[in-house]
Scaffold this active site. Sequence first.
Site, PDB file in Angstrom:
ATOM      1  N   THR A 136      45.712  48.014  35.285  1.00 30.03           N
ATOM      2  CA  THR A 136      44.877  47.657  34.124  1.00 30.03           C
ATOM      3  C   THR A 136      45.572  48.051  32.820  1.00 30.03           C
ATOM      4  OG1 THR A 136      42.863  48.338  32.966  1.00 30.03           O
ATOM      5  CG2 THR A 136      43.663  49.854  34.607  1.00 30.03           C
ATOM      6  N   ASP A 137      45.233  47.343  31.754  1.00 32.49           N
ATOM      7  CA  ASP A 137      45.773  47.709  30.434  1.00 32.49           C
ATOM      8  C   ASP A 137      45.234  49.061  29.960  1.00 32.49           C
ATOM      9  OD1 ASP A 137      43.141  46.932  29.903  1.00 32.49           O
ATOM     10  OD2 ASP A 137      43.646  45.549  28.277  1.00 32.49           O
ATOM     11  N   GLU A 138      44.155  49.538  30.613  1.00 32.78           N
ATOM     12  CA  GLU A 138      43.542  50.790  30.141  1.00 32.78           C
ATOM     13  C   GLU A 138      44.462  52.000  30.325  1.00 32.78           C
ATOM     14  OE1 GLU A 138      39.361  51.221  30.929  1.00 32.78           O
ATOM     15  OE2 GLU A 138      39.134  49.071  31.223  1.00 32.78           O
ATOM     16  N   TYR A 161      38.729  57.072  34.937  1.00 34.26           N
ATOM     17  CA  TYR A 161      39.139  55.805  35.574  1.00 34.26           C
ATOM     18  C   TYR A 161      40.581  55.471  35.222  1.00 34.26           C
ATOM     19  CZ  TYR A 161      39.854  50.743  35.908  1.00 34.26           C
ATOM     20  OH  TYR A 161      40.391  49.497  36.158  1.00 34.26           O
ATOM     21  N   LYS A 165      44.049  55.301  37.556  1.00 40.15           N
ATOM     22  CA  LYS A 165      44.876  54.089  37.701  1.00 40.15           C
ATOM     23  C   LYS A 165      46.322  54.382  37.260  1.00 40.15           C
ATOM     24  CE  LYS A 165      43.722  50.426  38.756  1.00 40.15           C
ATOM     25  NZ  LYS A 165      43.635  49.750  40.082  1.00 40.15           N
TER      26      LYS A 165
HETATM   27  P1  NAD Z   1      35.199  45.918  41.742  1.00 41.83           P
HETATM   28  O1  NAD Z   1      34.633  47.267  41.467  1.00 41.83           O
HETATM   29  O2  NAD Z   1      34.369  44.706  41.480  1.00 41.83           O
HETATM   30  O3  NAD Z   1      35.635  45.830  43.285  1.00 41.83           O
HETATM   31  C1  NAD Z   1      36.294  46.884  43.927  1.00 41.83           C
HETATM   32  C2  NAD Z   1      36.305  46.597  45.422  1.00 41.83           C
HETATM   33  O4  NAD Z   1      37.024  47.668  46.079  1.00 41.83           O
HETATM   34  C3  NAD Z   1      34.896  46.579  46.054  1.00 41.83           C
HETATM   35  O5  NAD Z   1      34.798  45.472  46.930  1.00 41.83           O
HETATM   36  C4  NAD Z   1      34.819  47.884  46.830  1.00 41.83           C
HETATM   37  O6  NAD Z   1      33.992  47.822  47.974  1.00 41.83           O
HETATM   38  C5  NAD Z   1      36.294  48.099  47.212  1.00 41.83           C
HETATM   39  N1  NAD Z   1      36.611  49.521  47.457  1.00 41.83           N
HETATM   40  C6  NAD Z   1      36.294  50.590  46.677  1.00 41.83           C
HETATM   41  N2  NAD Z   1      36.748  51.724  47.253  1.00 41.83           N
HETATM   42  C7  NAD Z   1      37.385  51.360  48.401  1.00 41.83           C
HETATM   43  C8  NAD Z   1      38.073  52.081  49.416  1.00 41.83           C
HETATM   44  N3  NAD Z   1      38.202  53.417  49.367  1.00 41.83           N
HETATM   45  N4  NAD Z   1      38.618  51.379  50.433  1.00 41.83           N
HETATM   46  C9  NAD Z   1      38.487  50.022  50.501  1.00 41.83           C
HETATM   47  N5  NAD Z   1      37.830  49.301  49.577  1.00 41.83           N
HETATM   48  C10 NAD Z   1      37.292  49.960  48.535  1.00 41.83           C
HETATM   49  O7  NAD Z   1      36.571  45.854  40.951  1.00 41.83           O
HETATM   50  P2  NAD Z   1      37.289  44.615  40.232  1.00 41.83           P
HETATM   51  O8  NAD Z   1      36.735  44.465  38.869  1.00 41.83           O
HETATM   52  O9  NAD Z   1      37.301  43.456  41.164  1.00 41.83           O
HETATM   53  O10 NAD Z   1      38.758  45.193  40.064  1.00 41.83           O
HETATM   54  C11 NAD Z   1      39.738  44.998  41.082  1.00 41.83           C
HETATM   55  C12 NAD Z   1      41.022  45.682  40.648  1.00 41.83           C
HETATM   56  O11 NAD Z   1      41.480  45.131  39.420  1.00 41.83           O
HETATM   57  C13 NAD Z   1      40.864  47.181  40.411  1.00 41.83           C
HETATM   58  O12 NAD Z   1      42.006  47.829  40.922  1.00 41.83           O
HETATM   59  C14 NAD Z   1      40.786  47.310  38.898  1.00 41.83           C
HETATM   60  O13 NAD Z   1      41.296  48.550  38.478  1.00 41.83           O
HETATM   61  C15 NAD Z   1      41.669  46.163  38.468  1.00 41.83           C
HETATM   62  N6  NAD Z   1      41.369  45.560  37.148  1.00 41.83           N
HETATM   63  C16 NAD Z   1      40.093  45.156  36.859  1.00 41.83           C
HETATM   64  C17 NAD Z   1      39.833  44.550  35.629  1.00 41.83           C
HETATM   65  C18 NAD Z   1      38.450  44.039  35.271  1.00 41.83           C
HETATM   66  O14 NAD Z   1      38.226  43.617  34.133  1.00 41.83           O
HETATM   67  N7  NAD Z   1      37.498  44.017  36.198  1.00 41.83           N
HETATM   68  C19 NAD Z   1      40.868  44.376  34.706  1.00 41.83           C
HETATM   69  C20 NAD Z   1      42.154  44.806  35.035  1.00 41.83           C
HETATM   70  C21 NAD Z   1      42.387  45.393  36.268  1.00 41.83           C
HETATM   71  P1  TYD Z   2      33.156  47.358  30.544  1.00 39.38           P
HETATM   72  O1  TYD Z   2      32.718  45.996  30.975  1.00 39.38           O
HETATM   73  O2  TYD Z   2      32.545  48.552  31.195  1.00 39.38           O
HETATM   74  O3  TYD Z   2      34.743  47.375  30.666  1.00 39.38           O
HETATM   75  P2  TYD Z   2      35.818  48.489  30.127  1.00 39.38           P
HETATM   76  O4  TYD Z   2      35.102  49.707  29.719  1.00 39.38           O
HETATM   77  O5  TYD Z   2      36.654  48.698  31.351  1.00 39.38           O
HETATM   78  O6  TYD Z   2      36.550  47.812  29.003  1.00 39.38           O
HETATM   79  O7  TYD Z   2      32.898  47.496  28.982  1.00 39.38           O
HETATM   80  C1  TYD Z   2      33.479  46.579  28.063  1.00 39.38           C
HETATM   81  C2  TYD Z   2      33.144  47.074  26.671  1.00 39.38           C
HETATM   82  O8  TYD Z   2      31.723  46.925  26.483  1.00 39.38           O
HETATM   83  C3  TYD Z   2      33.441  48.541  26.456  1.00 39.38           C
HETATM   84  O9  TYD Z   2      33.901  48.717  25.110  1.00 39.38           O
HETATM   85  C4  TYD Z   2      32.112  49.229  26.630  1.00 39.38           C
HETATM   86  C5  TYD Z   2      31.118  48.191  26.152  1.00 39.38           C
HETATM   87  N1  TYD Z   2      29.789  48.216  26.816  1.00 39.38           N
HETATM   88  C6  TYD Z   2      28.637  48.272  26.033  1.00 39.38           C
HETATM   89  O10 TYD Z   2      28.673  48.308  24.790  1.00 39.38           O
HETATM   90  N2  TYD Z   2      27.429  48.279  26.680  1.00 39.38           N
HETATM   91  C7  TYD Z   2      27.321  48.263  28.035  1.00 39.38           C
HETATM   92  O11 TYD Z   2      26.182  48.306  28.568  1.00 39.38           O
HETATM   93  C8  TYD Z   2      28.519  48.176  28.811  1.00 39.38           C
HETATM   94  C9  TYD Z   2      28.466  48.122  30.312  1.00 39.38           C
HETATM   95  C10 TYD Z   2      29.746  48.149  28.152  1.00 39.38           C
END
Ligand code: NAD
Ligand code: TYD
Length: 365
Positions: A136-138, A161, A165
Site C-alpha cells: 500500500t502507499d500508506e 496498519y 505492511k
Molecule cells: P480486505 O480486508 O477486504 O480482505 C482481506 C482478506 O484477507 C479477507 O478475505 C480476510 O479473510 C483475509 N485474511 C485476513 N487474515 C488472514 C489470515 N491470517 N490468513 C488468511 N487470510 C486472511 O482487504 P483488501 O482491501 O481486499 O486488501 C487486500 C490487500 O491489498 C491487503 O494486503 C491491503 O493491505 C492491500 N491494499 C488495499 C488497498 C485498499 O484500498 N483496500 C489499497 C492498497 C493496498
Molecule cells: P479508509 O477507507 O479507512 O481508508 P484509509 O484510511 O486506508 O485511507 O478511509 C479513507 C479516508 O476517509 C481516511 O482519510 C479516513 C476517512 N474516513 C472518514 O472520514 N470517515 C469514516 O467513517 C471512514 C471509514 C473513513
Amino acid sequence: MKKYLVTGCAGFIGTNFVYYMLKKHRDILLVNLDKLTYAGNPANLEGIGNDARHIFVKGDICDPELVSSLFGKYDFDYVINFAAESHVDRSISDPGVFVRTNVNGTFNLLSKAKDAWCDAEKNVWREGKKFLQVSTDEVYGALGKDGFFTETTPLDPHSPYSSSKASADLFVKAFHDTYGMPVNVTRCSNNYGPYQFPEKLIPLMINNARLHRPLPVYGDGMQVRDWLYVDDHCRAIDTVCSQGKPGEVYNVGGHNERTNLFIVKTVIDVMREKLGDGGISENLITHVADRPGHDRRYGIDPTKIGRELGWYPETSFEDGIVRTVDWYLDNTGWMESVTSGAYLRYYEENYGSRRKLTADKGFSE
Ligand code: NAD
Ligand code: TYD
C-alpha cells in the site's frame, strides 16, 4: 498452465482479482487461501460456480504446515499475497492481529515459498517463480501539499496498519536481497469498487446514505486520498506478476486525488439522482472526532509502472463511482448480510464514542 497461490481472495480486492483473472486467462489455476475473518466472505465467490480453475481453501497464512502442504500439492509458480488485516481504525484499537497476519503471515509465506522454490544447498532458484506482495502507499507516510510518493520515497508509516505492511515489505526485500528470491512489491493507492467491506469510506457512506443515517466525516474532511478503481489495480497486479523485473517495487495509482468531503458529497449526489430520494442530502454529513495520527495526504507517482510495463488506469473516477454506487444499490442483500451482528458492534465501538465536531469547535471548514 500457471498455478497461483492467491491469499485473502474472499476479501475486497482479492475477490475482484479472482473474477478478473478467470475472465482474462483461460489456462490458470488459482488456489485461494483465506481465513475468512470478518472481512472475508465466501458469498463473494459464488459467481464463480464450479469453475475448476478456482480452488478455495479455508485457512491461515500463518499456518506453516498448511502452507507447506499446499506447495507440496500444487507446486505453485506464483504467490500473490493479498491476505491482511487492512483497516487503519481497527489497527488503532487492536494492533496485535496486524502484526500476526501482516508480518508473521507474510514471513511464513516467504519461508515456505523459499523451501519449495530454492535448492538450499546450491542456492539455485527454480525458473519462472515469483512472490508478489500486495502492499500500500500508506507505507510512505503522509505528504504535505506538494509532491508524490515514488518508489524511492523513504518508508515512514504512522499507523499500526501501515507499520505492519512496511515491515512485511522489508521482509520481502530481505528475501530478495539475501536469498535471491524473485519478488515484486506493488504499492497501490486507495481502491474502490464492488465487494468492499463497509468499514471503508465509500461503501460505509453508501450504506449510511441509503438508510438516511449520519455520514461520519473524520475531522475537517480535507484529508486527501488518491482513488483507483479496483479493476485497474487487478490489471496492475497481473501485469507486475508476469512482467515486473524481479526485486522491483511498483507504485500503482492514477493521479486521482480527492478530499474525503468531495468523495462524500459525490456519493450523495450520485445516490440522490439515482434514487430520486431527497432524504439523501448534505444535511447527513456529520463531522466527528478525527482519527489519531491521521495521514493528511496520499498521492502516487505512477510513472515507473507506466514507463516500464505500459500500465495505465482505464477507469475515470466519474465512471468508477457511478459503477460502484450501482453495484451496491443492486446488491443491498449483500450489504445487509455484512452489516448485521458483529458489524453493528464494530460500528458502535468505532463511532459511538466519537465526539461530534462543529465548525465553531474542533475544526474549521
Ligand atoms: P480486505 O480486508 O477486504 O480482505 C482481506 C482478506 O484477507 C479477507 O478475505 C480476510 O479473510 C483475509 N485474511 C485476513 N487474515 C488472514 C489470515 N491470517 N490468513 C488468511 N487470510 C486472511 O482487504 P483488501 O482491501 O481486499 O486488501 C487486500 C490487500 O491489498 C491487503 O494486503 C491491503 O493491505 C492491500 N491494499 C488495499 C488497498 C485498499 O484500498 N483496500 C489499497 C492498497 C493496498
Ligand atoms: P479508509 O477507507 O479507512 O481508508 P484509509 O484510511 O486506508 O485511507 O478511509 C479513507 C479516508 O476517509 C481516511 O482519510 C479516513 C476517512 N474516513 C472518514 O472520514 N470517515 C469514516 O467513517 C471512514 C471509514 C473513513
